[in-house]
Design a protein around this motif. Structure first.
Motif, PDB file in Angstrom:
ATOM      1  N   ASP A   1      30.305  86.272  21.478  1.00  0.00           N
ATOM      2  CA  ASP A   1      29.838  87.639  21.691  1.00  0.00           C
ATOM      3  C   ASP A   1      30.350  88.217  23.005  1.00  0.00           C
ATOM      4  O   ASP A   1      30.474  87.510  24.017  1.00  0.00           O
TER       5      ASP A   1
ATOM      6  N   ARG B   1      22.413  86.491  11.548  1.00  0.00           N
ATOM      7  CA  ARG B   1      22.652  87.633  12.418  1.00  0.00           C
ATOM      8  C   ARG B   1      23.520  88.688  11.726  1.00  0.00           C
ATOM      9  O   ARG B   1      24.271  88.386  10.813  1.00  0.00           O
TER      10      ARG B   1
ATOM     11  N   ARG C   1      26.556  91.143  13.004  1.00  0.00           N
ATOM     12  CA  ARG C   1      27.457  91.291  14.152  1.00  0.00           C
ATOM     13  C   ARG C   1      28.358  92.503  13.935  1.00  0.00           C
ATOM     14  O   ARG C   1      28.588  92.915  12.791  1.00  0.00           O
TER      15      ARG C   1
ATOM     16  N   THR D   1      26.517  90.949  18.781  1.00  0.00           N
ATOM     17  CA  THR D   1      25.382  90.767  17.874  1.00  0.00           C
ATOM     18  C   THR D   1      24.502  91.995  17.995  1.00  0.00           C
ATOM     19  O   THR D   1      24.118  92.387  19.102  1.00  0.00           O
TER      20      THR D   1
END
Length: 652
Positions: free
Chosen positions: A586, A618, A620, A630
């Motif tokens: 990330d 998640r 993203r 995210t």
């Protein structure tokens, strides 16, 4: 089952994505449930409830029945009036809630059940290596097991002991609890003082000890437990093919391992007040052994399928018997896969709970009160109606702009029904994908029918696929091209359709009125080929696709753990993922980030790419500068966070 609605929670993110800006900072989202609920039929008749596989059933002295909705990670209660409710479990697998209401607690694969004279319900919380207790006031606590898998703790407090595969439980009139530890080949005993000890089995798999002390005998994967009115304990000694009985400090084989009675992996046993012993094994039958020595068929004709309700129990088909119980009225309750069936004293059988998803719970009402089961794709038409591929109920559901949900296609039966009929009368078989074309036709990836179906004006037809699994040659008409398990379908503004032919490791392209050609994938599973022609590259069970406003194709290359992009000139490249199944990266380049089994992809009008990073729980986002963020979800599976920041929400 509760957690399955979370796929629809993604919808609010995708709708918000259309408003996302191209700034490098990720936009902040809030999350809400748009469709799906955890009710699963609670508050209504048990016969209409949707229940996963049932591995536990028990009756109390007030006429209530309790069942383990094992797949749904909850325990449910059927009152004498036939109304079903949940007494423990949120529907999301996990461990939480001790000291609070059972309905707010998490269970993990609950199996066997027992109930004592005070109305306390004991749960073999298998996945948590614990036995939990729901008191009469609804409060849940851990009764045995510290959460670690093992076989230690004898002589000490049960709550600090290790359990290894607690599968079934029984409780006698004195309040002593027995636990079959499937994986440690023994039965443990918890006294009224809370101290745990080994009651039967040495811990080593085998068959020995006849006529001796039960703690010196060998068992082999003990499963179901039952107590008779004298306090004798019956053990379904599954891999020894017998029922063992412990009475007066001695263990003997009560049934099986003899020419008179042969058992095929018995897993369930029950004893009624008259001393009749009921046994279920892998023969898909239930037999009873009477006190005078008669071995009689009670239910099941040996066919491993559901059939025969309303008729003689011995002529009925049983799908998969997991557990048995006998109530005070003399009814035999059979946990038959996703249904609870009952044999009355007249030996006729009926379903008393579970509809195997034959009813579409919530149709005609608000979408966020409806029940979904494995929703796997969404698409919206120009009028603002949302279509949901509700895969495990074998339906496509439609949510109107007003928020009212209904069934658009499918009957609830997994199968194939001829083309040219109303879509609501047609059988589908695991419809994992859905999209709307520019003309308003609804295209369905009817995965296990190996077809793409099209609904126009409410009538269903086959758009692509022959119905026979295979790898069709390219250049054929869509309806003459064999497919293998297509899981998704998408299209562009011109009406070109892309079919994710998942098990053939490719994506096919069909221009309006044209034949199918390969858009990406050479049929070999892998992730090679970046920078070259997409049709020569490798894909690995791709699971989703989408097309941006410029006509570029995006593919969720699921088992390659990547998102791939195919430009309009046919060149493929990885835009997210390294091929490693994990989480990371990330706020850095998406091409250096790590994904885990991505099953969804969407692109907004500004070119921002949204990814359902499925095994990471998640959502993203790749912003226009190629950086990944995210925007929703946390590192674990569950359900929480509605009406709050998406980054604090929990998905499954």
């Amino acid at each position: 089952m509760l957690a399955l609605k979370l796929a629809l929670g993604f919808l609010s993110l995708f709708l918000a994505a259309g408003r996302a800006q191209t700034a490098t900072a990720a936009p902040a989202f809030r999350v809400e449930t748009f469709a799906g609920s955890s009710l699963a039929g609670d508050g209504g008749p048990a016969t209409g409830a949707q229940i996963g596989s049932i591995y536990g059933v028990v009756a109390d002295h007030s006429g209530n029945l309790y069942l383990s909705d094992t797949d749904g990670h909850r325990v449910r209660k059927i009152a004498p009036n036939g109304i079903i409710t949940t007494i423990a479990g949120t529907g999301a697998a996990g461990f939480s809630g001790d000291g609070g209401p059972g309905t707010a607690a998490q269970l993990n694969t609950p199996y066997g059940l027992a109930v004592d004279l005070a109305g306390n319900v004991f749960i073999a919380d298998l996945g948590n290596s614990r036995v939990r207790r729901v008191a009469a006031d609804g409060t849940i606590t851990t009764y045995a097991g510290g959460g670690a898998s093992g076989a230690t703790g004898d002589g000490g407090p049960a709550v600090k002991a290790q359990l290894l595969g607690p599968r079934n439980v029984a409780v006698d009139t004195a309040g002593i609890v027995y636990i079959s530890e499937f994986s440690s080949h023994r039965v443990r005993r918890v006294g009224t003082d809370g101290i745990i000890s080994t009651f039967a089995g040495t811990g080593a798999a085998g068959y020995s000890g006849e006529g001796g002390a039960p703690s010196h005998a060998q068992l082999n994967f003990p499963a179901g437990l039952a107590l008779d009115r004298t306090g004798a304990l019956y053990i379904a000694d599954s891999q020894n093919g017998c029922i063992r009985k412990v009475a007066n400090g001695t263990i003997v084989t009560a049934l099986g391992r003899s020419p008179e009675v042969t058992l095929l992996t018995p897993t369930a046993v029950a004893v009624d007040l008259l001393g009749n012993t009921y046994v279920a094994d892998l023969s898909n039958t239930v037999h009873v052994y009477s006190p005078d020595g008669k071995w009689t068929l009670v239910a099941g004709n040996g066919a491993p399928k559901f059939m025969g309700d309303g008729g003689p129990a011995k002529d009925a088909g049983l799908a998969y018997v997991h557990e048995l119980a006998v109530d005070l009225a003399g009814n035999l309750d059979i946990a038959d896969d996703v249904r609870l069936r009952q044999v009355n004293p007249s030996l006729r059988i009926a379903t008393i709970a579970g509809d195997a998803y034959q009813h579409s719970i919530g149709d005609g009402g608000p979408a966020n009160a409806a029940q979904l089961h494995l929703p796997s794709a969404v698409s919206m038409d120009s009028a603002g109606n949302l279509y949901i591929a509700d895969a495990e109920t074998q339906r496509i559901r439609q949510v109107q702009r007003s928020g009212i949900i209904g069934t658009f296609a499918g009957t609830g039966n997994a199968g194939y029904t001829r083309d040219g009929i109303a879509a609501t009368a047609a059988d589908l078989n695991s419809p994992f994908g859905v999209t709307v074309d520019p003309n308003g036709n609804i295209l369905i990836a009817d995965s296990f029918n190996h077809r793409v179906r099209q609904v126009t004006g409410g009538v269903i037809a086959t758009f692509a696929g022959t119905g026979t699994s295979g790898t069709g040659e390219e250049g054929l008409a869509p309806a003459k091209t064999q497919l293998r398990g297509p899981r998704a379908v998408c299209g562009d503004r011109s009406g070109t359709v892309y079919i994710v032919d998942t098990s053939n490791h490719r994506v096919l392209r069909g221009a309006p009125g044209g034949n199918l050609t390969v858009a990406a994938g050479n049929g070999a599973p892998g992730d090679e080929g970046d920078g070259g022609p997409a049709r020569l590259a490798e894909l690995n069970e791709p699971g989703a696709c989408t097309v941006d406003v410029r006509g570029n194709l995006y593919i969720a290359d699921t088992l390659s753990h990547r998102i791939r992009k195919v430009t309009t000139d046919g060149v493929i490249a990885t835009i997210a993922g390294t091929g490693k199944a994990d989480f990371g990266g990330d706020e850095g380049p998406a091409t250096a980030a790590v994904l885990n089994t991505p099953r969804g992809v969407a692109v907004d009008g500004n070119g921002a790419v949204y990814i359902a990073d499925t095994a990471n729980n998640r959502i993203r986002l790749i912003t226009a500068d190629g950086v990944i963020h995210t925007v929703a979800g946390r590192p674990f599976a569950g359900f929480s966070g509605d009406d709050g920041p998406a980054l604090s929400a929990v998905f499954n």
